[in-house]
Design an enzyme around this catalytic site. Structure first.
Site, PDB file in Angstrom:
ATOM      1  N   TRP A  68       0.812  -1.220   0.000  1.00 14.67           N
ATOM      2  CA  TRP A  68       0.000   0.000   0.000  1.00 14.67           C
ATOM      3  C   TRP A  68       0.851   1.278   0.000  1.00 14.67           C
ATOM      4  O   TRP A  68       1.875   1.367   0.680  1.00 14.67           O
ATOM      5  CB  TRP A  68      -0.872  -0.002   1.253  1.00 14.67           C
ATOM      6  CG  TRP A  68      -1.537   1.310   1.547  1.00 14.67           C
ATOM      7  CD1 TRP A  68      -0.992   2.379   2.210  1.00 14.67           C
ATOM      8  CD2 TRP A  68      -2.857   1.695   1.178  1.00 14.67           C
ATOM      9  NE1 TRP A  68      -1.899   3.407   2.271  1.00 14.67           N
ATOM     10  CE2 TRP A  68      -3.059   3.012   1.656  1.00 14.67           C
ATOM     11  CE3 TRP A  68      -3.905   1.055   0.508  1.00 14.67           C
ATOM     12  CZ2 TRP A  68      -4.255   3.702   1.483  1.00 14.67           C
ATOM     13  CZ3 TRP A  68      -5.097   1.744   0.332  1.00 14.67           C
ATOM     14  CH2 TRP A  68      -5.260   3.049   0.812  1.00 14.67           C
ATOM     15  N   ASP A  89      -0.610   9.244   0.443  1.00 14.62           N
ATOM     16  CA  ASP A  89      -0.168  10.619   0.205  1.00 14.62           C
ATOM     17  C   ASP A  89       1.313  10.763  -0.172  1.00 14.62           C
ATOM     18  O   ASP A  89       2.190  10.198   0.499  1.00 14.62           O
ATOM     19  CB  ASP A  89      -0.374  11.465   1.459  1.00 14.62           C
ATOM     20  CG  ASP A  89      -1.786  11.421   1.988  1.00 14.62           C
ATOM     21  OD1 ASP A  89      -2.647  10.796   1.352  1.00 14.62           O
ATOM     22  OD2 ASP A  89      -2.016  12.023   3.043  1.00 14.62           O
ATOM     23  N   GLU A 111      -7.003  18.362   4.994  1.00 13.03           N
ATOM     24  CA  GLU A 111      -5.744  17.617   5.061  1.00 13.03           C
ATOM     25  C   GLU A 111      -4.743  18.196   4.060  1.00 13.03           C
ATOM     26  O   GLU A 111      -5.085  18.956   3.168  1.00 13.03           O
ATOM     27  CB  GLU A 111      -5.979  16.128   4.741  1.00 13.03           C
ATOM     28  CG  GLU A 111      -6.860  15.408   5.735  1.00 13.03           C
ATOM     29  CD  GLU A 111      -6.940  13.918   5.468  1.00 13.03           C
ATOM     30  OE1 GLU A 111      -6.609  13.147   6.377  1.00 13.03           O
ATOM     31  OE2 GLU A 111      -7.338  13.530   4.352  1.00 13.03           O
ATOM     32  N   PHE A 168       3.047   9.808   9.868  1.00  7.12           N
ATOM     33  CA  PHE A 168       2.039  10.335   8.965  1.00  7.12           C
ATOM     34  C   PHE A 168       2.664  11.362   8.008  1.00  7.12           C
ATOM     35  O   PHE A 168       3.869  11.556   7.977  1.00  7.12           O
ATOM     36  CB  PHE A 168       0.884  10.947   9.763  1.00  7.12           C
ATOM     37  CG  PHE A 168      -0.197   9.962  10.133  1.00  7.12           C
ATOM     38  CD1 PHE A 168       0.066   8.609  10.281  1.00  7.12           C
ATOM     39  CD2 PHE A 168      -1.494  10.391  10.361  1.00  7.12           C
ATOM     40  CE1 PHE A 168      -0.930   7.706  10.627  1.00  7.12           C
ATOM     41  CE2 PHE A 168      -2.505   9.503  10.709  1.00  7.12           C
ATOM     42  CZ  PHE A 168      -2.227   8.154  10.840  1.00  7.12           C
TER      43      PHE A 168
END
Length: 473
Positions: free
Chosen positions: A19, A22, A196, A78
């Site tokens: 996977w 962003d 975001e 993140f």
């Protein structure tokens, strides 16, 4: 063999396996464009976030490297950004010429803080700052995706941070000590979506010697066709506050009204401005029918602004540096209602259409060897386009099959470039002032393109079709 599987994109970056989402840490440094990205190295769904890493010398061909940042006691890694600390403002480097600094969100089961890491070997290895986090957790639930750049006028690093339903700006002299500058956006509608992956960029206005500030925001859900999407504001930035041209009651300006362009951000340390987005949508991202990889990036696009009355429209031009192979070229072509001009097509490829004058309602469709049709229709009367993604594989999600509509921005459409890969369709109309990015999953192979018109003859001044070389060689 890797990169040769059925539906594997050949001109869009994908990992060998597992996977991604962003794009992160986009930076140009010592001859390389760096593409970091959200990555799960252990599976094909969003989980266990690391930073993956790829590099390019031309923004078209990519080489996948290893994992750049791994989870630690502060949490998983993140989204974020990277900059060239040219003058060692951080004091983290042995040499005064500095190096790369990554700014990212640590996520610990929903508690989010901002941290940094630095690299002295062109991004191959990273050392996390021992004083992390540099911006501790607040009471804001969604507090993430720091995008940082040097603001010359105020002589400071400026961070744009997503904070649920608004943006916060922070300033720092050294990438370590941060001060809150201002907040923006609570008065703008979010329709229940979360803001975001913001970006603040200074873009040239075509045909002038001026620049305008642009604030980029990704939102999920709340996109114009459902799920994830990217919109933008134009305005001014004084080193502390962003002042938009758009009122809170004005319609949102979407960067791409397709279903599959999200979390787009720009490269740091480049002369022209380039960006890339995640080519997927959170409505179905975890379930799209591809393996052993899942998700791809859009094509890289050079971006600028085009004047539009008293405001501006974002313009996006795809970056394709390899010489395409022309497979067909025709001029002075007339298409009559009820007839189709059909041509063989090879993927990945492009079709470029220049009309003699705008036509009220016309379009073209890609057809697979299984009879599946993926159709683009231009409706000048309604100031709209529609991409029909109602055929092909769609049983993996009840949100995938759709008729995807978007605005023509009040423009007479005379020029279209469409770029199609094995599972995607990217539309650039009038040199990229109207853009739409959409996934598609044919059961068979796309073998033909057919032009058609609904109401009146269409005069095509020039049509060309090209095959694009793979990015993997």
């Amino acid at each position: 063999m890797y990169y040769q599987e059925t539906l594997r994109p050949q001109i869009h970056f994908t990992p060998k396996e597992n996977w991604i989402n962003d794009p992160n840490g986009l930076v140009y440094y010592e001859g390389e464009y760096h593409l970091f990205y959200q990555r799960n190295p252990n599976g094909n769904k969003h989980a266990d976030m690391h930073w993956g890493h790829a590099v390019s010398t031309d923004l078209y061909h990519w080489k996948e490297l290893g994992t750049a940042l791994e989870p630690d006691q502060l949490g998983t890694i993140f989204s974020g950004s990277a900059v060239v600390d040219k003058h060692n403002t951080s004091g983290l480097f042995k040499e005064e010429t500095g190096g790369l600094v990554a700014i990212f969100t640590h996520d610990n089961h929903g508690e989010q803080q901002q941290s940094i890491a630095y690299s002295e070997d062109k991004g191959r290895t990273w050392v996390k700052y021992e004083g992390n986090p540099v911006i501790p957790n607040t009471t804001i639930k969604d507090f993430r995706d720091p995008k940082v750049a040097w603001h010359a006028d105020s002589k400071q690093w400026v961070m744009v941070l997503a904070c649920g339903d608004h943006i916060q700006f922070f300033g720092s002299p050294n990438l370590i000590d941060w001060t809150h500058l201002s907040s923006f956006g609570k008065e703008y509608p979010s329709d229940g979506g979360v803001w975001e992956c913001p970006d603040l960029i200074h873009l040239p206005v075509e045909g002038t010697d001026q620049k305008e500030w642009v604030l980029i925001v990704s939102i999920n859900p709340g996109g114009p066709n459902g799920g994830s999407a990217v919109y933008y504001f134009t305005g001014s930035f004084d080193g502390k506050e962003f002042h938009p041209n758009e009122a809170a009651t004005d319609p949102l300006k979407w960067a791409d009204e397709g279903r599959d362009f999200y979390a787009a951000v720009t490269w740091d340390n480049t002369d022209d401005t380039y960006w890339i987005g995640w080519m997927n949508n959170w409505d179905y991202a975890n379930d799209v029918p591809v393996s052993p990889w899942r998700s791809a990036m859009s094509l890289v696009r050079k971006i600028s602004l085009q004047p539009d009355g008293g405001n501006y429209l974002l313009k996006q031009e795809p970056v394709i540096v390899s010489e395409p192979v022309q497979v067909r070229s025709e001029s002075s072509l007339t298409i009559k209602p009820g007839e189709k001009a059909a041509y063989d097509v090879t993927l990945p490829g492009t079709i470029d259409i220049q009309l003699s004058q705008p036509a009220k309602q016309w379009g073209f469709q890609l057809v697979s060897d299984q009879g599946e049709v993926f159709k683009l229709e231009i409706n000048q009367t309604n100031n709209s386009y529609t991409f029909y993604r109602t055929e092909g594989q769609q049983d993996f999600s009840d949100k995938f099959a759709s008729e995807i509509t978007g605005s023509l921005n009040g423009l007479d459409i005379q020029k279209i470039t469409a770029i199609f890969d094995h599972c995607s369709f990217e539309l650039f109309a009038n040199d990229g002032v109207v853009v739409s990015t959409n996934l598609m999953y044919p059961s068979g192979a796309i073998t033909a393109v057919e032009l058609y018109t609904e109401e009146a003859e269409v005069e095509v001044e020039q049509l060309s079709m090209n095959e694009l070389p793979t990015i993997w060689k």
